[in-house]
Motif scaffolding. Structure first.
Motif, PDB file in Angstrom:
ATOM      1  N   GLN A 148     -57.148  -6.660  18.121  1.00 15.40           N
ATOM      2  CA  GLN A 148     -57.591  -7.023  19.466  1.00 15.40           C
ATOM      3  C   GLN A 148     -56.993  -8.357  19.904  1.00 15.40           C
ATOM      4  O   GLN A 148     -56.550  -8.505  21.056  1.00 15.40           O
ATOM      5  N   ASP A 180     -59.947   2.154  18.719  1.00  8.00           N
ATOM      6  CA  ASP A 180     -60.208   1.103  19.698  1.00  8.00           C
ATOM      7  C   ASP A 180     -59.359   1.361  20.932  1.00  8.00           C
ATOM      8  O   ASP A 180     -58.303   2.008  20.863  1.00  8.00           O
ATOM      9  N   ILE A 190     -57.974  -1.169  24.186  1.00  8.31           N
ATOM     10  CA  ILE A 190     -57.897  -2.582  24.568  1.00  8.31           C
ATOM     11  C   ILE A 190     -57.216  -2.677  25.924  1.00  8.31           C
ATOM     12  O   ILE A 190     -56.115  -2.137  26.126  1.00  8.31           O
ATOM     13  N   ARG A 213     -59.504  -4.854  12.719  1.00 13.06           N
ATOM     14  CA  ARG A 213     -59.755  -4.492  14.115  1.00 13.06           C
ATOM     15  C   ARG A 213     -59.765  -5.746  14.992  1.00 13.06           C
ATOM     16  O   ARG A 213     -59.211  -5.768  16.099  1.00 13.06           O
ATOM     17  N   THR A 214     -60.416  -6.793  14.505  1.00 16.12           N
ATOM     18  CA  THR A 214     -60.449  -8.045  15.272  1.00 16.12           C
ATOM     19  C   THR A 214     -59.042  -8.609  15.442  1.00 16.12           C
ATOM     20  O   THR A 214     -58.674  -9.101  16.527  1.00 16.12           O
TER      21      THR A 214
END
Length: 821
Positions: free
Chosen positions: A535, A500, A502, A531-532
């Motif tokens: 973030q 990811d 961000i 992953r959420t």
């Protein structure tokens, strides 16, 4: 005659045949294929025995040298060697010579006395019966030559000279004589290096041009086939094969054998179905399965086969809902035939989608789910069928043919159907063929449904995996990013690897790579939750070590069996710094732009998240513009049976390899390390080129917590944008900065307010004050004096947000470089 070269010459004599029926036995057959340059490309063992040359000596040599067709037999030798009745067969015969030289485009047959191998000038001559078939179509093969030793008919079969004189080669149409399926099956055995495509093409042309036969007179002939066909019982609907009557080679059925013949016909179909079952379903790929199913019927069972499937089946959308009707869209997914190339292409193109009209046999088959048999398509019926299809004239293709349409079903639901046709010169489909076709379709439907389910499951897995992986922006503030994801081969290609990027305040970027231990849906589900969480915590500017501690707590709350490795890095392009923390993950590689060297960063490893009770540490690493950071999961560097250190060394080496672009650099790493076949684990790769932001692209000011500083902020921003040559952005920037700074000085305490402007791909404005509470967008009425500031920002800015860190908060917004108020 026997197409098997090494199986003896007298076996399998039909029941009831005695010595007088010798021609009904078998003698070896030589098979030779000549390419378009006149060189031998296939040479059977029968050819070796007949002509004396071995395969290794024959392949690649001119056919005319191995089949010596020039030179005449000396007259004295000729008179002593054979009776006068053989005079017309002396020498090579012009047809054989012309065929070998490529001067004839039609099938020929003859009888010749040829020089034996190694004795082109001597006295030994071979009495040879031959058949030559010109081959058309793709590939280098030009001519198929079949040859037999006529002398064996005299010497081994006991023919007298008077009988032997009347033996000459000829052709018979394949409708008159059976055994085409055996011919097709045995031909690849004769030519061991011939592929199925070439053998099928050769067989189809042999059947079209006629079988090789031995003619005893104009009315008596014996087919040269791998086994003898048998007549059927009277009254059957299928056309009776013509069984010639011969004085010396009878193939009449012995009395009381009709039951055996009926059993042989059934056995023939069972053998066909068993052969088909072994040929189809070799792959779970839907497209390959469709081709296998369609090709299995041609040419042994039909001359044309076309497979049609419902759109939902082909698209992998799951099991079709309900029976088909007039609105059901069918795709013609494959066509196989043995007609001349291209004949069907324009009228029945593969890939076409349409609904079949009512009142057609095709519609009847797919709606009822039962086979539809039309022994012969009459002129009236062909016109009626053709009339149901706009702008198509099917009459030349289907008129006079025998038509059989069989449904492709699974779990009693019609997935599609197969159209089978035979040319007018073949026996029409009968009731037994209807049963055979239905059984063929039933087996094909099962195989297609298995492939459909596999395709559906793959689509679901790919959709799930894609939905969990981010759509990474290739350009972030101060860095470029490229990624690769390769699914593993276990358990439906779903795994727990992820990466990811961000976007963080201050033009910073968080770079993340993680790997949930295990595989399958559970791992993928946990990956999505982690992953959420990353973030969310990153957006709150959680420091790397603290973020991993929070992630560890979350993993333990999800369950005792949830473990994952994770590497979290924050890149600050203004400071030229990486801030990293590691939870049991393999270390990243840093490639230095200055000298092209690469190194594994020495980080505190930490334990995987989910272990619990382990402290995480973070480190800061200085980087220069142009340096590259490479993060990956262990599936790329770990090979069973090898030390992981070897994989990490290979990663360092390949990462340092020069590349024209970031994508090329990723591909170089994948090619270098993904060389082991059967890779089972997922691979996630993230590469970031750390470009940095030059100091002269950053402007910072400190403002007093005084409303009068708002006007000063506007003047500072105007002057800076004009200095950067961006006058078109001034008006909008002044308005937005005024709104955000007004909120800051109104709610701030006694500490100064910081204003920063960063020029990158967009203009980034940041206002930081000592009030930790994040601002909220409020509803404002027409007479309210406040509450409109953030609405203005939301309307005019490209993006905006707010973050809190410690006792301070930052409100930021982005403005496109070319924006105008």
């Amino acid at each position: 005659m026997d197409f098997g070269d090494d199986r003896g010459s007298t076996r399998d004599t039909p029941p009831g045949h005695g010595a007088g029926d010798a021609a009904a036995g078998r003698i070896p057959l030589a098979v030779v294929v000549v390419d378009r340059t006149g060189l031998v490309s296939h040479w059977s063992s029968g050819a070796r025995r007949l002509f004396g040359a071995g395969r290794e000596d024959a392949v690649g040599r001119p056919a005319a040298d191995l089949l010596p067709v020039s030179g005449a037999l000396p007259e004295e030798a000729h008179d002593a060697a054979m009776p006068d009745a053989y005079t017309r067969y002396d020498g090579p015969g012009p047809d054989l010579e012309a065929s070998l030289d490529g001067h004839t485009g039609y099938a020929t047959a003859g009888r010749a006395r040829l020089a034996a191998h190694g004795d082109p000038e001597g006295g030994e001559r071979l009495d040879v019966l031959w058949w030559a078939y010109p081959l058309v179509g793709p590939g280098p093969s030009r001519l198929l030559v079949l040859a037999a030793d006529a002398g064996r008919l005299r010497d081994e079969r006991g023919y007298d000279d008077e009988t032997a004189e009347r033996i000459s080669p000829g052709f018979a149409r394949h409708t008159e004589l059976p055994a085409s399926d055996e011919l097709e099956r045995r031909l690849p055995e004769i030519l061991p290096n011939m592929g199925p495509g070439l053998s099928s093409r050769i067989v189809a042309q042999v059947l079209e041009l006629g079988y090789p036969v031995l003619e005893f007179s104009q009315s008596e002939r014996v087919p040269v086939t791998p086994y003898w066909g048998v007549p059927r019982r009277p009254g059957r609907r299928r056309a009776e094969p013509v069984v010639p009557q011969q004085r010396s080679a009878s193939v009449l059925v012995p009395a009381g054998a009709e039951e055996d013949l009926e059993y042989a016909a059934v056995r023939e179909r069972l053998e066909f179905l068993n052969e088909v079952s072994s040929r189809i379903g070799s792959s779970l790929d839907l497209g390959e399965t469709i081709r296998e199913v369609t090709s299995a019927a041609v040419p042994r069972f039909a001359d044309f086969a076309g497979t049609h499937l419902r759109a939902a089946v082909l698209a992998g959308e799951g099991f079709p809902d309900g029976p088909p009707d007039a609105s059901t869209v069918m795709f013609r997914v494959w066509v196989e035939h043995n007609d001349e190339p291209g004949r069907w292409d324009d009228t029945v193109p593969v890939g076409e989608a349409f609904a079949f009209p009512e009142h057609t046999p095709f519609y009847k088959c797919m709606v009822t789910g039962e086979p539809v048999l039309i022994p012969r398509v009459t002129e009236e019926l062909s016109e009626r069928i053709s009339g149901e299809f706009e702008k198509r004239d099917l009459r030349p293709l289907i008129g006079g043919r025998s038509l059989l349409i069989v449904p492709l079903k699974a779990r009693n639901v019609v997935l599609g159907f197969m159209v089978l046709m035979r040319r007018p010169d073949r026996p029409a489909f009968d009731d037994m063929d209807r049963t055979t076709g239905a059984e063929l379709a039933a087996r094909a439907g099962l195989v297609l449904d298995n492939a459909r389910m596999y395709t559906y499951q793959e689509n679901v897995a790919d959709t799930l995996q894609d939905s969990m992986l981010p759509q990474v922006t290739p350009r972030m503030a101060g860095c470029d990013v490229a990624t690769r994801y390769l699914p593993g081969t276990r358990l439906g290609r779903i795994g727990g690897d992820w990466f990811d990027t961000i976007k963080l305040p201050g033009s910073r970027t968080a770079l993340v790579v993680g790997d949930v231990m295990g595989h399958g849906l559970n791992s993928a589900a946990m990956m999505g939750q982690l992953r959420t969480a990353v973030q969310t915590m990153a957006a709150m500017e959680t420091p790397p070590a603290q973020l991993l501690r929070n992630l560890d707590d979350l993993a333990r709350r999800l369950g005792d069996t949830y473990l994952a490795t994770c590497l979290y890095a924050v890149y600050d392009p203004i400071r030229g710094e990486l801030h990293l923390a590691n939870a049991g993950h393999i270390p990243p590689v840093l490639v230095r732009a200055e000298d092209g060297s690469s190194e594994l960063l020495d980080l505190p490893t930490g334990a995987p998240v989910g272990v619990g009770g382990v402290a995480f540490e973070s480190v800061r690493v200085r980087v220069a513009p142009g340096d590259r950071l490479v993060l990956c999961t262990d599936g790329l560097v770990e090979v069973r049976g090898s030390d992981i250190g070897e994989g990490l060394a290979a990663l360092c080496e390949s990462a340092a390899h020069p590349a024209a672009s970031m994508d090329d650099a990723c591909d170089t790493i994948i090619r270098a390390l993904n060389t082991h076949g059967g890779r089972k684990d997922d691979v996630a790769l993230l590469m970031a080129r750390l470009n940095g932001i030059p100091g002269d692209h950053v402007a910072e000011w400190r403002l007093d917590p005084d409303p009068r500083e708002v006007a000063r902020a506007r003047r500072l921003v105007r002057a800076q944008l004009l200095a950067w040559g961006l006058p078109q952005a001034v008006e909008t920037a002044e308005l937005l900065v005024s709104e955000v700074v007004t909120n800051a000085v109104r709610h701030a305490g006694s500490e100064p307010v910081d204003l920063r402007v960063v020029r990158a791909d967009a203009l980034l404005f940041e206002v930081t004050d000592d009030e930790p509470a994040l601002p909220a967008m409020l509803g404002a009425g027409p007479h309210d004096e406040s509450g409109r500031g953030l609405r203005v920002v939301s309307r005019l800015a490209r993006e905006w947000g707010a973050t809190a860190s410690g006792h301070r908060k930052t409100v930021w917004f982005e403005q496109a470089v070319g924006a105008r108020g």
